[in-house]
Design an enzyme around this catalytic site. Structure first.
Site, PDB file in Angstrom:
ATOM      1  N   CYS A   1      -6.167   2.259   5.586  1.00  0.00           N
ATOM      2  CA  CYS A   1      -6.819   1.006   5.966  1.00  0.00           C
ATOM      3  C   CYS A   1      -6.278   0.568   7.332  1.00  0.00           C
ATOM      4  CB  CYS A   1      -6.537  -0.071   4.907  1.00  0.00           C
ATOM      5  SG  CYS A   1      -4.855  -0.723   4.956  1.00  0.00           S
TER       6      CYS A   1
ATOM      7  N   GLU B   1       0.876   3.911   1.894  1.00  0.00           N
ATOM      8  CA  GLU B   1       1.355   4.329   3.206  1.00  0.00           C
ATOM      9  C   GLU B   1       2.486   3.423   3.702  1.00  0.00           C
ATOM     10  OE1 GLU B   1      -3.157   5.151   3.066  1.00  0.00           O
ATOM     11  OE2 GLU B   1      -1.773   3.610   2.343  1.00  0.00           O
TER      12      GLU B   1
ATOM     13  N   HIS C   1       0.845  -1.195   0.000  1.00  0.00           N
ATOM     14  CA  HIS C   1       0.000   0.000   0.000  1.00  0.00           C
ATOM     15  C   HIS C   1       0.881   1.247   0.000  1.00  0.00           C
ATOM     16  CE1 HIS C   1      -3.886  -1.982   1.751  1.00  0.00           C
ATOM     17  NE2 HIS C   1      -3.282  -2.764   0.869  1.00  0.00           N
TER      18      HIS C   1
ATOM     19  N   CYS D   1      -2.444  -0.073   7.323  1.00  0.00           N
ATOM     20  CA  CYS D   1      -1.636   1.135   7.210  1.00  0.00           C
ATOM     21  C   CYS D   1      -1.740   1.996   8.459  1.00  0.00           C
ATOM     22  CB  CYS D   1      -2.048   1.919   5.971  1.00  0.00           C
ATOM     23  SG  CYS D   1      -1.682   1.035   4.431  1.00  0.00           S
TER      24      CYS D   1
END
Length: 157
Positions: free
Chosen positions: A84, A56, A54, A87
């Protein structure tokens, strides 16, 4: 445009770049310390075949490597969308001071990125989760934990 808006604009630009290049979903992130970007990331789940890739997470990994530290005190994470659970947890583990995001998780859910089920799963007892989890107390399993806790040279995190 204030600094928060400028850094969010960069995160959104990275989200656009990553999704238009086919590397992953439409998510971007930057990490800022003392008014300067120290790391950037965009979603690369598809390109890397890595469900943890992801935006992040990528930015946190880059920032930590650059800072030669697993803590990012004094940093702000700017994300194109609300992080999410994975993250968000990584931001907590990294000791990031602040998170600023542009799109809500409801807006991401509207296009198929719904984290509500995962948030709900995390609140359940492990025995009630959709992934089968079994606790098997094992002789000697506590030893590594105890030895680490007793080590005066350990590096807590």
């Amino acid at each position: 445009m204030n600094l928060d808006d400028q850094f969010l604009a960069r995160a959104i630009e990275l989200a656009r770049h990553g999704s238009e290049s086919g590397e992953g979903g439409p998510f971007g992130a930057v990490i800022v310390r003392d008014g300067k970007i120290i790391a950037e990331g965009w979603n690369r789940v598809v390109a890397s075949h890595d469900p943890t890739a992801h935006a992040e997470i990528s930015a946190i990994r880059t920032a930590c490597a650059g800072a030669n530290s697993f803590h990012l005190h004094g940093c702000t994470l700017y994300a194109s969308s609300e992080p999410c659970p994975m993250c968000l947890s990584a931001a907590y583990w990294a000791h990031i001071d602040r998170i600023v995001f542009a799109n809500s998780r409801a807006e991401a859910a509207a296009i198929g990125f719904c984290d509500d089920e995962l948030y709900s799963e995390l609140n359940r007892h492990f025995s009630s989760r959709s992934i089968v989890m079994e606790h098997h107390p094992t002789p000697g399993a506590l030893e590594p934990l105890e030895r680490w806790a007793a080590n005066p040279g350990r590096i807590p995190y």
